[in-house]
Design an enzyme around this catalytic site. Structure first.
Site, PDB file in Angstrom:
ATOM      1  N   THR A 232       0.559  -1.263  -2.524  1.00  0.00           N
ATOM      2  CA  THR A 232       0.187  -1.419  -1.115  1.00  0.00           C
ATOM      3  C   THR A 232       0.106  -2.890  -0.696  1.00  0.00           C
ATOM      4  O   THR A 232      -0.213  -3.763  -1.524  1.00  0.00           O
ATOM      5  CB  THR A 232      -1.181  -0.738  -0.888  1.00  0.00           C
ATOM      6  OG1 THR A 232      -1.728  -1.167   0.363  1.00  0.00           O
ATOM      7  CG2 THR A 232      -2.201  -1.106  -1.969  1.00  0.00           C
ATOM      8  N   ASP A 233       0.328  -3.130   0.593  1.00  0.00           N
ATOM      9  CA  ASP A 233       0.172  -4.488   1.144  1.00  0.00           C
ATOM     10  C   ASP A 233      -1.284  -4.965   1.067  1.00  0.00           C
ATOM     11  O   ASP A 233      -1.558  -6.159   1.190  1.00  0.00           O
ATOM     12  CB  ASP A 233       0.679  -4.551   2.596  1.00  0.00           C
ATOM     13  CG  ASP A 233       0.021  -3.575   3.562  1.00  0.00           C
ATOM     14  OD1 ASP A 233      -0.916  -2.849   3.167  1.00  0.00           O
ATOM     15  OD2 ASP A 233       0.445  -3.541   4.746  1.00  0.00           O
ATOM     16  N   GLU A 234      -2.216  -4.021   0.854  1.00  0.00           N
ATOM     17  CA  GLU A 234      -3.631  -4.401   0.866  1.00  0.00           C
ATOM     18  C   GLU A 234      -4.002  -5.304  -0.308  1.00  0.00           C
ATOM     19  O   GLU A 234      -5.018  -5.985  -0.271  1.00  0.00           O
ATOM     20  CB  GLU A 234      -4.520  -3.149   0.893  1.00  0.00           C
ATOM     21  CG  GLU A 234      -4.210  -2.289   2.104  1.00  0.00           C
ATOM     22  CD  GLU A 234      -5.282  -1.276   2.443  1.00  0.00           C
ATOM     23  OE1 GLU A 234      -6.443  -1.472   2.062  1.00  0.00           O
ATOM     24  OE2 GLU A 234      -4.922  -0.268   3.083  1.00  0.00           O
TER      25      GLU A 234
ATOM     26  N   TYR B 270     -10.730  -0.409  -3.257  1.00  0.00           N
ATOM     27  CA  TYR B 270      -9.406   0.230  -3.300  1.00  0.00           C
ATOM     28  C   TYR B 270      -8.328  -0.794  -3.627  1.00  0.00           C
ATOM     29  O   TYR B 270      -7.560  -0.640  -4.587  1.00  0.00           O
ATOM     30  CB  TYR B 270      -9.102   0.922  -1.966  1.00  0.00           C
ATOM     31  CG  TYR B 270      -7.633   1.287  -1.797  1.00  0.00           C
ATOM     32  CD1 TYR B 270      -7.009   2.203  -2.648  1.00  0.00           C
ATOM     33  CD2 TYR B 270      -6.847   0.708  -0.780  1.00  0.00           C
ATOM     34  CE1 TYR B 270      -5.661   2.530  -2.500  1.00  0.00           C
ATOM     35  CE2 TYR B 270      -5.509   1.028  -0.633  1.00  0.00           C
ATOM     36  CZ  TYR B 270      -4.919   1.940  -1.490  1.00  0.00           C
ATOM     37  OH  TYR B 270      -3.581   2.255  -1.355  1.00  0.00           O
TER      38      TYR B 270
ATOM     39  N   LYS C 294      -5.859  -1.179  -6.895  1.00  0.00           N
ATOM     40  CA  LYS C 294      -4.389  -1.164  -6.823  1.00  0.00           C
ATOM     41  C   LYS C 294      -3.822  -2.464  -7.396  1.00  0.00           C
ATOM     42  O   LYS C 294      -2.820  -2.458  -8.102  1.00  0.00           O
ATOM     43  CB  LYS C 294      -3.917  -0.966  -5.379  1.00  0.00           C
ATOM     44  CG  LYS C 294      -4.186   0.407  -4.791  1.00  0.00           C
ATOM     45  CD  LYS C 294      -3.487   1.543  -5.509  1.00  0.00           C
ATOM     46  CE  LYS C 294      -1.983   1.484  -5.383  1.00  0.00           C
ATOM     47  NZ  LYS C 294      -1.353   2.654  -6.066  1.00  0.00           N
TER      48      LYS C 294
HETATM   49  N1  LIG Z   1      -0.822   5.999   2.676  1.00  0.00           N
HETATM   50  C1  LIG Z   1      -0.476   4.736   2.848  1.00  0.00           C
HETATM   51  O1  LIG Z   1      -0.530   4.207   3.977  1.00  0.00           O
HETATM   52  C2  LIG Z   1       0.006   3.928   1.673  1.00  0.00           C
HETATM   53  C3  LIG Z   1       0.610   2.686   1.917  1.00  0.00           C
HETATM   54  C4  LIG Z   1       1.064   1.933   0.843  1.00  0.00           C
HETATM   55  C5  LIG Z   1       0.943   2.426  -0.454  1.00  0.00           C
HETATM   56  N2  LIG Z   1       0.323   3.624  -0.670  1.00  0.00           N
HETATM   57  C6  LIG Z   1       0.229   4.089  -2.057  1.00  0.00           C
HETATM   58  O2  LIG Z   1       1.048   5.229  -2.151  1.00  0.00           O
HETATM   59  C7  LIG Z   1       0.528   6.138  -3.135  1.00  0.00           C
HETATM   60  C8  LIG Z   1       0.368   7.511  -2.518  1.00  0.00           C
HETATM   61  O3  LIG Z   1      -0.511   7.398  -1.408  1.00  0.00           O
HETATM   62  P1  LIG Z   1      -0.845   8.663  -0.487  1.00  0.00           P
HETATM   63  O4  LIG Z   1      -1.255   8.133   0.828  1.00  0.00           O
HETATM   64  O5  LIG Z   1       0.247   9.652  -0.596  1.00  0.00           O
HETATM   65  O6  LIG Z   1      -2.128   9.222  -1.253  1.00  0.00           O
HETATM   66  P2  LIG Z   1      -2.823  10.653  -1.248  1.00  0.00           P
HETATM   67  O7  LIG Z   1      -4.277  10.364  -1.392  1.00  0.00           O
HETATM   68  O8  LIG Z   1      -2.354  11.488  -0.117  1.00  0.00           O
HETATM   69  O9  LIG Z   1      -2.264  11.342  -2.580  1.00  0.00           O
HETATM   70  C9  LIG Z   1      -2.653  10.942  -3.862  1.00  0.00           C
HETATM   71  C10 LIG Z   1      -2.255  12.058  -4.815  1.00  0.00           C
HETATM   72  O10 LIG Z   1      -2.593  11.629  -6.141  1.00  0.00           O
HETATM   73  C11 LIG Z   1      -3.248  12.693  -6.811  1.00  0.00           C
HETATM   74  N3  LIG Z   1      -4.124  12.110  -7.829  1.00  0.00           N
HETATM   75  C12 LIG Z   1      -5.234  11.353  -7.637  1.00  0.00           C
HETATM   76  N4  LIG Z   1      -5.784  11.002  -8.797  1.00  0.00           N
HETATM   77  C13 LIG Z   1      -4.984  11.528  -9.773  1.00  0.00           C
HETATM   78  C14 LIG Z   1      -5.011  11.496 -11.184  1.00  0.00           C
HETATM   79  N5  LIG Z   1      -5.985  10.865 -11.842  1.00  0.00           N
HETATM   80  N6  LIG Z   1      -4.035  12.134 -11.859  1.00  0.00           N
HETATM   81  C15 LIG Z   1      -3.050  12.797 -11.212  1.00  0.00           C
HETATM   82  N7  LIG Z   1      -2.980  12.880  -9.862  1.00  0.00           N
HETATM   83  C16 LIG Z   1      -3.934  12.236  -9.151  1.00  0.00           C
HETATM   84  C17 LIG Z   1      -4.003  13.440  -5.728  1.00  0.00           C
HETATM   85  O11 LIG Z   1      -4.326  14.765  -6.112  1.00  0.00           O
HETATM   86  C18 LIG Z   1      -3.007  13.367  -4.574  1.00  0.00           C
HETATM   87  O12 LIG Z   1      -2.100  14.450  -4.622  1.00  0.00           O
HETATM   88  C19 LIG Z   1      -0.805   5.530  -3.592  1.00  0.00           C
HETATM   89  O13 LIG Z   1      -0.597   4.874  -4.808  1.00  0.00           O
HETATM   90  C20 LIG Z   1      -1.154   4.533  -2.500  1.00  0.00           C
HETATM   91  O14 LIG Z   1      -1.890   3.462  -3.012  1.00  0.00           O
HETATM   92  C21 LIG Z   1      -0.136   4.381   0.361  1.00  0.00           C
END
Ligand SMILES: NC(=O)c1ccc[n+]([C@@H]2O[C@H](COP(=O)([O-])OP(=O)(O)OC[C@H]3O[C@@H](n4cnc5c(N)ncnc54)[C@H](O)[C@@H]3O)[C@@H](O)[C@H]2O)c1
Length: 343
Positions: free
Chosen positions: A124-126, A149, A153
């Site tokens: 993430t950009d964060e 968070y 990350k």
């Molecule tokens: N949503 C955003 O805006 C955004 C932006 C940049 C990066 N990201 C990154 O993208 C990735 C996905 O984000 P998202 O928004 O889809 O998240 P989300 O919270 O919707 O999904 C996370 C998934 O991971 C699973 N999970 C959590 N802990 C786990 C574990 N210990 N073992 C197995 N599965 C596990 C959860 O059950 C869920 O299905 C993350 O790594 C996040 O940091 C998200």
């Protein structure tokens, strides 16, 4: 490459990525490994989970007994599994360190033991922290995470770089902007505001609402991850953003416009602790790989808000759950209380 292990594939971006792979690469087989935390939802995979081309394994990325054999059976790992909500990280930071740092380490160690399996770490950009106006984060910038968070990350990213340099595990990292689209758990800004607006509930906007974020559609984000998986260089980091920098309150106003709900629903509430004011990415590197976004800012937000209007049963089931309601009460109830009259 034919067999992909997609961890966290029952979450928001992971499930969009599974659909992306199924549509774009018909010769690929996918295994989704997901713990199904509060954020994981198998209905996100309705229509694609057939047990043959796409199969599901429930399990924790922190558990080597599950992870090791699965990694050995696959050609590449794309890691979406994470605790992802900043507000929850303020309430329970330990869960974030466990999955986002330790879980990433377990995946990397499995890739190393399997002889150097390709991996993409979705970040993430964060991790760059607050970015002053007029500047942008480069992939080589120092990490400056400012929430539990983003610190977790960032810890996962550093594990990846450590495993690349020490053991030559061929891992690349993507660091993307705020992502929106179908199947995002309704605690995040756009689905929370959309679903509250549809229900006629107040829209709690943190502080002055002038925190600036870039807005990326999940399908554009997935295309970038796919590109990095296939054409990215191991050991390299790729920023993924569009440059649609908008204050949060402008995003909320656009949602209200799209849903035909009144602006009077907006409530400015006590800000999030340590809330970063601005993120901004320099994305020349991923563009040089051949990626470019397809969504405009307006279409990204409007289409997403409309998706929530058209998929009420999906999010109503989530919002009815005890875990959503207790989180919502804990985070917002005190913020939405009317101010006490002056003594
Ligand atoms: N949503 C955003 O805006 C955004 C932006 C940049 C990066 N990201 C990154 O993208 C990735 C996905 O984000 P998202 O928004 O889809 O998240 P989300 O919270 O919707 O999904 C996370 C998934 O991971 C699973 N999970 C959590 N802990 C786990 C574990 N210990 N073992 C197995 N599965 C596990 C959860 O059950 C869920 O299905 C993350 O790594 C996040 O940091 C998200």
């Amino acid at each position: 490459m034919k067999k992909l292990l997609i961890t966290g594939g029952a979450g928001f971006i992971g499930s969009n990525f599974v659909r992306h792979v199924v549509q774009k690469s018909p010769d690929y087989q996918v295994t989704v490994l997901d713990k199904l935390t509060y954020a994981g939802n198998l209905t996100n995979l309705d229509g694609v989970l057939d047990g043959a081309r796409v199969r599901f394994v429930q399990g924790d990325i922190c558990d080597p007994a599950i992870v090791d054999p699965l990694v050995r059976e696959h050609d590449a790992v794309v890691n979406f599994a994470a605790e992802t909500h900043v507000d929850r990280s303020l309430l329970n930071p330990g869960a974030f360190v466990q999955t986002d740092v330790f879980g990433t380490y377990v995946l990397l160690e499995a890739c190393r033991r399997a002889g150097g399996t390709r991996m993409v770490q979705v970040s993430t950009d964060e991790v760059y922290g607050d970015v002053p106006p007029g500047t942008q984060s480069l992939e080589t910038d120092r990490l400056n995470p400012r929430s539990p968070y983003s610190a977790s990350k960032g810890g996962g990213d550093l594990q990846c770089l450590g495993f690349f340099h020490t053991y030559q595990v061929p891992v690349s990292i993507t660091r993307a902007a705020n992502t929106v689209g179908p199947f995002q758990y309704p605690e995040k800004l756009v689905p929370l505001m959309s679903t509250n607006a549809i229900l006629g509930l107040p829209l709690p906007v943190y502080g002055d609402g002038q925190q600036v974020r870039d807005w990326l559609h999940a399908s554009d984000h997935c295309a970038a991850i796919d590109l990095v998986l296939h054409r990215g260089t191991p050991g390299e980091v790729y920023n993924v953003g569009v440059g649609y920098e908008r204050p949060n309150v402008e995003v909320v106003e656009l949602i209200l416009t799209e849903l035909g709900a009144p602006r009077s629903l907006i409530r400015h509430v006590a800000d999030r602790q340590g809330h970063d004011r601005r993120y901004s990415l320099d994305c020349q590197k991923v563009r040089a790989l051949g990626w470019s976004p397809t969504y405009t800012f307006e279409r990204c937000i409007r289409e997403t808000a409309r998706w929530y209007a058209e998929h009420r049963p999906w999010w109503e089931a989530i919002r009815a759950r005890v875990d959503f309601q207790s989180y919502y009460r804990q985070n917002y109830e005190h913020r939405l209380q009317p101010a006490a009259p002056p003594a």
